[in-house]
Design an enzyme around this catalytic site. Structure first.
Site, short mmCIF file in Angstrom:
data_model
loop_
_atom_site.label_atom_id
_atom_site.label_comp_id
_atom_site.label_asym_id
_atom_site.label_seq_id
_atom_site.Cartn_x
_atom_site.Cartn_y
_atom_site.Cartn_z
N TYR A 97 0.86 -1.19 0.00
CA TYR A 97 0.00 0.00 0.00
C TYR A 97 0.89 1.24 0.00
CZ TYR A 97 -4.36 2.50 0.33
OH TYR A 97 -5.42 3.32 0.05
N ARG A 161 -9.35 10.10 -8.38
CA ARG A 161 -8.56 10.83 -7.38
C ARG A 161 -7.78 9.80 -6.57
NH1 ARG A 161 -13.62 12.94 -7.57
NH2 ARG A 161 -13.83 15.13 -8.17
N LYS A 179 -5.89 -1.97 -0.60
CA LYS A 179 -6.73 -1.83 0.59
C LYS A 179 -7.21 -3.19 1.08
CE LYS A 179 -8.61 2.86 -0.01
NZ LYS A 179 -8.26 3.37 1.33
#
Length: 230
Positions: A97, A161, A179
């Site tokens: 991540y 975004r 995630k």
């Protein structure tokens, strides 16, 4: 995540599951699956496998190379991947991540073929021009997974975004993938029942529209009103 597209007959499918333990497959199971002579003779425990994977991870020269290695490991040996993650979370979390996932997303179309073997399903890609066929897309996914592995959780992005990096289009798929990996590690979710989804509704980023290797649809995003109608 990342079930293989089914191509074998039902009679052969039960033999697939034990293969995910790799070199830890017991002699008796190798005999039953007719694997004698097709794999190295040593039978390892999981700690030896993890040590080898950790050695390979640390041998990579850049964080992006580490990301690619870990993605391939996850898509080929799910058990070993999560053993490595859980046993080395402080080291691995910044790779799967933030901050590394940001670079991975920017380069996603360039590294995608090297993140998993061919025909490995690592999520759903829903392009704007296929929204009317969403039922078929879902049916295709259902056909690719094993019974009992229906998704319990999903993370969805449209790639507009991403981590302050702007509009990455389809390349944003790395975010829901990352995630969900952290959710599995932190909450004990079944990784086979996690589904990352990207809504590929185009991109307003000229870098990707002009990139010959970009894997998303090549058009600008619709306005908010059109998206709401969709």
């Amino acid at each position: 995540m990342a079930p293989a597209i089914k191509t074998a007959s039902p009679a052969s499918s039960p033999a697939k599951k034990p293969l995910n333990v790799g070199t830890a497959l017991p002699y008796e199971t190798r005999t039953a699956l007719h694997l004698k002579g097709l794999v190295p003779s040593a039978v390892e425990d999981f700690s030896a496998q993890e040590a080898r994977a950790r050695e390979q991870l640390r041998s990579k020269g850049t964080d992006l190379e580490k990301y690619i290695f870990l993605s391939w490991l996850r898509n080929t040996n799910l058990n070993l991947f999560y053993r490595l993650v859980l046993g080395n979370l402080k080291e691995v979390a910044p790779i799967i991540y933030t901050p590394t996932v940001g670079q991975a997303c920017q380069e996603y179309s360039h590294i995608y073929p090297f993140l998993a073997p061919p025909n490995a399903v690592d999520g759903l890609y829903v392009p704007l021009n296929e929204v009317d066929n969403i039922g078929e897309i879902i049916d295709n996914y259902k056909a690719s997974i094993s019974e009992g592995c229906e998704p319990e959780i999903t993370v969805i992005t449209d790639g507009s975004r991403i981590l302050g990096l702007g509009d990455l289009g389809m390349n944003g798929m790395g975010i829901p993938v990352g995630k969900l990996q952290l959710y599995v590690a932190a909450a004990g979710l079944d990784p086979r029942r996690c589904l990352p989804i990207v809504l590929d509704f185009g991109t307003d980023n000229p870098k990707y529209l002009e990139d010959p290797l970009y894997l998303g649809i090549r058009q600008k995003r619709p306005d908010d009103a059109e998206v709401s109608n969709i």
